[in-house]
Design an enzyme around this catalytic site. Structure first.
Site, PDB file in Angstrom:
ATOM      1  N   LYS A 146       0.865  -1.193   0.000  1.00  0.00           N
ATOM      2  CA  LYS A 146       0.000   0.000   0.000  1.00  0.00           C
ATOM      3  C   LYS A 146       0.892   1.230   0.000  1.00  0.00           C
ATOM      4  O   LYS A 146       2.013   1.187   0.509  1.00  0.00           O
ATOM      5  CB  LYS A 146      -0.890   0.013   1.251  1.00  0.00           C
TER       6      LYS A 146
HETATM    7  P1  NAD Z   1     -12.908   8.240  -2.560  1.00  0.00           P
HETATM    8  O1  NAD Z   1     -11.880   9.266  -2.233  1.00  0.00           O
HETATM    9  O2  NAD Z   1     -13.365   8.099  -3.967  1.00  0.00           O
HETATM   10  O3  NAD Z   1     -14.218   8.432  -1.668  1.00  0.00           O
HETATM   11  C1  NAD Z   1     -14.206   8.581  -0.285  1.00  0.00           C
HETATM   12  C2  NAD Z   1     -15.472   9.362   0.061  1.00  0.00           C
HETATM   13  O4  NAD Z   1     -15.610   9.422   1.474  1.00  0.00           O
HETATM   14  C3  NAD Z   1     -15.428  10.801  -0.453  1.00  0.00           C
HETATM   15  O5  NAD Z   1     -16.635  11.115  -1.108  1.00  0.00           O
HETATM   16  C4  NAD Z   1     -15.222  11.618   0.817  1.00  0.00           C
HETATM   17  O6  NAD Z   1     -15.787  12.924   0.742  1.00  0.00           O
HETATM   18  C5  NAD Z   1     -15.947  10.752   1.835  1.00  0.00           C
HETATM   19  N1  NAD Z   1     -15.508  11.022   3.201  1.00  0.00           N
HETATM   20  C6  NAD Z   1     -14.292  11.366   3.646  1.00  0.00           C
HETATM   21  N2  NAD Z   1     -14.297  11.547   4.975  1.00  0.00           N
HETATM   22  C7  NAD Z   1     -15.571  11.306   5.376  1.00  0.00           C
HETATM   23  C8  NAD Z   1     -16.218  11.322   6.648  1.00  0.00           C
HETATM   24  N3  NAD Z   1     -15.556  11.636   7.752  1.00  0.00           N
HETATM   25  N4  NAD Z   1     -17.536  11.000   6.685  1.00  0.00           N
HETATM   26  C9  NAD Z   1     -18.207  10.680   5.572  1.00  0.00           C
HETATM   27  N5  NAD Z   1     -17.648  10.666   4.346  1.00  0.00           N
HETATM   28  C10 NAD Z   1     -16.339  10.971   4.262  1.00  0.00           C
HETATM   29  O7  NAD Z   1     -12.303   6.881  -1.998  1.00  0.00           O
HETATM   30  P2  NAD Z   1     -12.711   5.402  -2.414  1.00  0.00           P
HETATM   31  O8  NAD Z   1     -11.774   4.947  -3.466  1.00  0.00           O
HETATM   32  O9  NAD Z   1     -14.172   5.319  -2.626  1.00  0.00           O
HETATM   33  O10 NAD Z   1     -12.300   4.619  -1.087  1.00  0.00           O
HETATM   34  C11 NAD Z   1     -13.155   4.531   0.038  1.00  0.00           C
HETATM   35  C12 NAD Z   1     -12.720   3.364   0.907  1.00  0.00           C
HETATM   36  O11 NAD Z   1     -12.748   2.170   0.135  1.00  0.00           O
HETATM   37  C13 NAD Z   1     -11.313   3.447   1.476  1.00  0.00           C
HETATM   38  O12 NAD Z   1     -11.266   2.828   2.734  1.00  0.00           O
HETATM   39  C14 NAD Z   1     -10.497   2.633   0.496  1.00  0.00           C
HETATM   40  O13 NAD Z   1      -9.309   2.114   1.058  1.00  0.00           O
HETATM   41  C15 NAD Z   1     -11.493   1.531   0.183  1.00  0.00           C
HETATM   42  N6  NAD Z   1     -11.240   0.831  -1.081  1.00  0.00           N
HETATM   43  C16 NAD Z   1     -11.216   1.484  -2.275  1.00  0.00           C
HETATM   44  C17 NAD Z   1     -10.996   0.771  -3.448  1.00  0.00           C
HETATM   45  C18 NAD Z   1     -11.037   1.421  -4.816  1.00  0.00           C
HETATM   46  O14 NAD Z   1     -11.009   0.683  -5.810  1.00  0.00           O
HETATM   47  N7  NAD Z   1     -11.127   2.718  -4.942  1.00  0.00           N
HETATM   48  C19 NAD Z   1     -10.781  -0.615  -3.391  1.00  0.00           C
HETATM   49  C20 NAD Z   1     -10.808  -1.259  -2.161  1.00  0.00           C
HETATM   50  C21 NAD Z   1     -11.054  -0.526  -1.012  1.00  0.00           C
END
Ligand code: NAD
Length: 477
Positions: free
Chosen positions: A107
Site C-alpha cells: 500500500k
Molecule cells: P474516494 O476518495 O473516492 O471516496 C471517499 C469518500 O468518502 C469521499 O466522497 C469523501 O468525501 C468521503 N468522506 C471522507 N471523509 C468522510 C467522513 N468523515 N464522513 C463521511 N464521508 C467521508 O475513496 P474510495 O476509493 O471510494 O475509497 C473509500 C474506501 O474504500 C477506502 O477505505 C479505500 O481504502 C477503500 N477501497 C477502495 C478501493 C477502490 O477501488 N477505490 C478498493 C478497495 C477498497
C-alpha cells in the site's frame, strides 16, 4: 481516525489476525512471519510550486512478498501515516489470498489534501512521487503494482504509468506497472465501478443463503431493504447506485464529510452525485431530502444494511452499542475497530469483512494487469466466433420449426440477447461475480463448518492465512 483508548489501525488488524491464528495450527515463527510488515519506505521530496519549494511525505509499504508482484492502492489524504499504510498493506495481503489474485500485499500513501492543489500541480507532485518509487522498484510491473485508493483515480494512475514508461523506455510491459488506468492508456472496462460492483455481488451472494441471513434476523432478498451508505466516493457511490437501481434496495441515508441526507422513502443516488459534483462534494442545501449536519449520528439510524464506504475507524467502542444495523458490509478498509467489532458481534450483528467486501477492486485490477501483459483486449478473439456459433443454433431451431410446421417463434428479445457475444465488460463482470461467489463460499465453509469460528471475519482470515502459510511452506520457509 484515531479513537481514544483503542488500538491503532495497524494494531487493530494485528489483533484481528491473532484472533484467527489462535484457532489455527501454525508454528509461532510462521505466524510471526506472515503477520509482520516486510518493509516501509518513507520518502520526503520537494516540488517547486507557487514560487517556493514545498516538501511532501509519502510511503510505500510492502507487507508480504510470498507472491510477486505485490499489489495495493495509493492514497492521497492529509491523514496518511506509516501506521495506516502498514495496516492497509497487511489487509491487501490477506485480501489477495482470499480472492485468489496472485499478489503479495502492499500500500502507498501521500500526505496531501488533493483539493488544495490544481490539476497541473497535482500532476507535478504525482510524477515526482512516482519517480521516487519507480527508481527503487516500488512501482514495477513484475514487483509492485499500485492502483487507485481514497483521493486518487484514473487520472493519477495515468500520470504514474506515463512516468514509469518515460523512465523505462524499453519495457514492453510498462503499462502493467499500475492498474486503474483510463481505457485509452491500457485500462480495462469495469475497473472504475469494480469495488462498488463487488460490494453488490457480495451482498447478492449473502442473500442467496437463508441460514446466513437468519444469523442477523434478515429474510427475503435485497429488494426493499433499507440501506445507509457512508462516503459517496468511488466505492460508496457505485455500491449505492447498483444496489438501488439494479436490486431495488432503498438507500435511506447517505453520509458525507459535511453531514447526512435522509429520506425514508429512498434517495436518488445519481441525483445526489450530480449535486455533489456541482457543490464541491457537499450535501448541505441539497433540495430533495432532509439534511443533518451530524453525519456520524446517521450511522446509528435504524436500517437493514449499513455500508461504511469512506474511511477507517468510524465504528468504534464509542458508538458500536448504538449501531442498529443487523448487517454491516465493510466497503471501506478497516471501518470497524477491534473494540467496535467485539461489541457488534456480542450484539448479534453480522459483519461482512473488508478483506472480502471490497476485493472487487483488486480482482479487476488483476484482470487489467493480465490484459496489459497479454497485450490484447479480453474477448477480442472469441466474441464474433461465439456469436456465429449461437446464430447457427438459432437458424437450426427455426429450420426445424418450419420443416415440422411446429410454429415456434423465438422472441426478438431472446434472439438478440442470446446472439450477443461477450465483450470485455461482460467478461470482467462475469470474472468478478465468480470471484466474489467463490471467496464467499470459502469463508462460509469455515464459518459454518467449525464450531469455534463465530464470525465471517475470523473465517476470512483463516482461509487467507492458510493459503499464505501454504505458499511459505512450499518455498521451504
Ligand atoms: P474516494 O476518495 O473516492 O471516496 C471517499 C469518500 O468518502 C469521499 O466522497 C469523501 O468525501 C468521503 N468522506 C471522507 N471523509 C468522510 C467522513 N468523515 N464522513 C463521511 N464521508 C467521508 O475513496 P474510495 O476509493 O471510494 O475509497 C473509500 C474506501 O474504500 C477506502 O477505505 C479505500 O481504502 C477503500 N477501497 C477502495 C478501493 C477502490 O477501488 N477505490 C478498493 C478497495 C477498497
Amino acid at each position: 481516525m484515531n479513537v481514544a483508548g483503542e488500538p491503532s489501525f495497524r494494531e487493530s488488524v494485528d489483533l484481528m489476525f491473532k484472533r484467527a491464528v489462535a484457532l489455527m495450527d501454525l508454528s509461532p515463527g510462521l505466524e510471526e512471519k506472515i503477520r509482520v510488515c516486510n518493509s516501509t519506505y518513507t520518502v520526503r521530496f520537494g516540488v517547486r510550486l507557487r514560487g517556493e519549494i514545498k516538501t511532501f511525505t509519502g510511503y510505500r509499504s510492502v507487507h508480504s512478498e510470498h507472491m510477486e508482484p505485490v499489489k495495493g492502492g495509493i492514497r492521497y489524504a492529509l491523514s496518511v501515516n506509516q501506521d495506516e499504510v502498514e495496516a492497509l498493506a497487511a489487509l491487501m495481503t490477506y485480501k489477495c489470498a482470499l480472492v485468489e489474485t496472485p499478489f503479495g500485499g502492499s500500500k502507498g500513501g501521500l500526505c496531501i489534501d488533493p483539493r488544495a492543489w490544481d490539476e497541473h500541480e497535482l500532476e507535478q507532485i504525482t510524477r515526482r512521487f512516482a519517480f521516487e518509487l519507480i527508481k527503487r522498484d516500488l512501482i514495477n510491473p513484475s514487483q509492485n503494482v499500485p492502483a487507485p485508493d481514497m483521493g486518487t483515480g484514473e487520472r493519477e494512475m495515468a500520470w504514474i504509468a506515463d512516468q514509469y514508461k518515460r523512465m523505462n523506455t524499453t519495457d514492453i510491459n510498462g503499462n502493467a506497472c499500475v492498474t486503474g488506468k483510463p481505457i485509452n492508456l491500457g485500462g480495462i472496462q469495469g475497473r472504475v465501478e469494480a469495488t462498488g460492483r463487488g460490494v453488490q455481488f457480495a451482498l447478492r451472494e449473502f442473500f442467496r443463503h437463508p441460514e446466513d441471513m437468519a444469523k442477523c434476523g434478515l429474510t427475503g432478498g435485497i429488494e426493499g431493504k433499507r440501506v445507509i451508505v457512508q462516503g459517496l466516493g468511488n466505492v460508496g457511490y457505485h455500491a449505492a447506485k447498483f444496489l438501488s437501481e439494479d436490486d431495488g434496495a432503498k438507500v435511506i441515508a447517505v453520509i458525507e464529510r459535511d453531514g447526512a441526507l435522509i429520506d425514508d422513502k429512498g434517495l436518488d443516488i445519481e441525483d445526489i452525485r450530480q449535486w455533489m459534483n456541482k457543490s464541491g462534494g457537499l450535501l448541505a442545501n441539497y433540495p430533495r431530502a432532509t439534511f443533518s449536519a451530524d453525519g456520524p449520528a446517521a450511522l446509528e439510524l435504524a436500517c437493514d444494511i449499513l455500508i461504511p464506504a469512506a474511511l477507517e475507524g468510524v465504528i468504534h467502542k464509542g458508538n458500536a452499542e448504538r449501531i442498529r444495523a443487523p448487517l454491516i458490509i465493510e466497503a471501506a478498509n478497516g471501518p470497524i475497530t477491534f473494540g467496535g467489532d467485539e461489541i457488534l458481534r456480542r450484539r448479534g450483528a453480522v459483519i461482512i469483512p473488508d478483506m472480502y467486501a471490497n476485493a472487487g477492486g483488486v480482482t479487476v485490477s488483476y484482470f487489467e494487469w493480465v490484459k496489459n501483459l497479454s497485450h490484447i483486449r479480453f474477448g477480442r478473439m472469441q466474441r464474433r466466433q461465439e456469436e456465429a456459433h449461437h446464430a447457427l443454433l438459432i437458424q437450426e431451431l427455426e429450420r426445424l420449426s418450419d420443416e415440422k410446421s411446429l410454429g415456434w417463434t423465438l422472441s426478438p428479445d431472446f434472439k438478440s440477447r442470446y446472439m450477443k457475444g461477450a465483450g470485455e465488460l461482460e467478461l470482467v463482470r462475469s470474472g468478478l461475480d465468480d470471484t466474489m461467489r467463490s471467496a464467499y463460499n470459502a469463508m462460509r465453509e469455515v464459518w459454518h463448518g467449525r464450531q469455534d469460528v463465530e464470525d465471517l471475519r475470523v473465517a476470512a482470515y483463516i482461509v487467507s492465512i492458510s493459503r499464505i502459510a501454504a505458499a511459505y511452506r512450499s518455498k521451504g520457509l
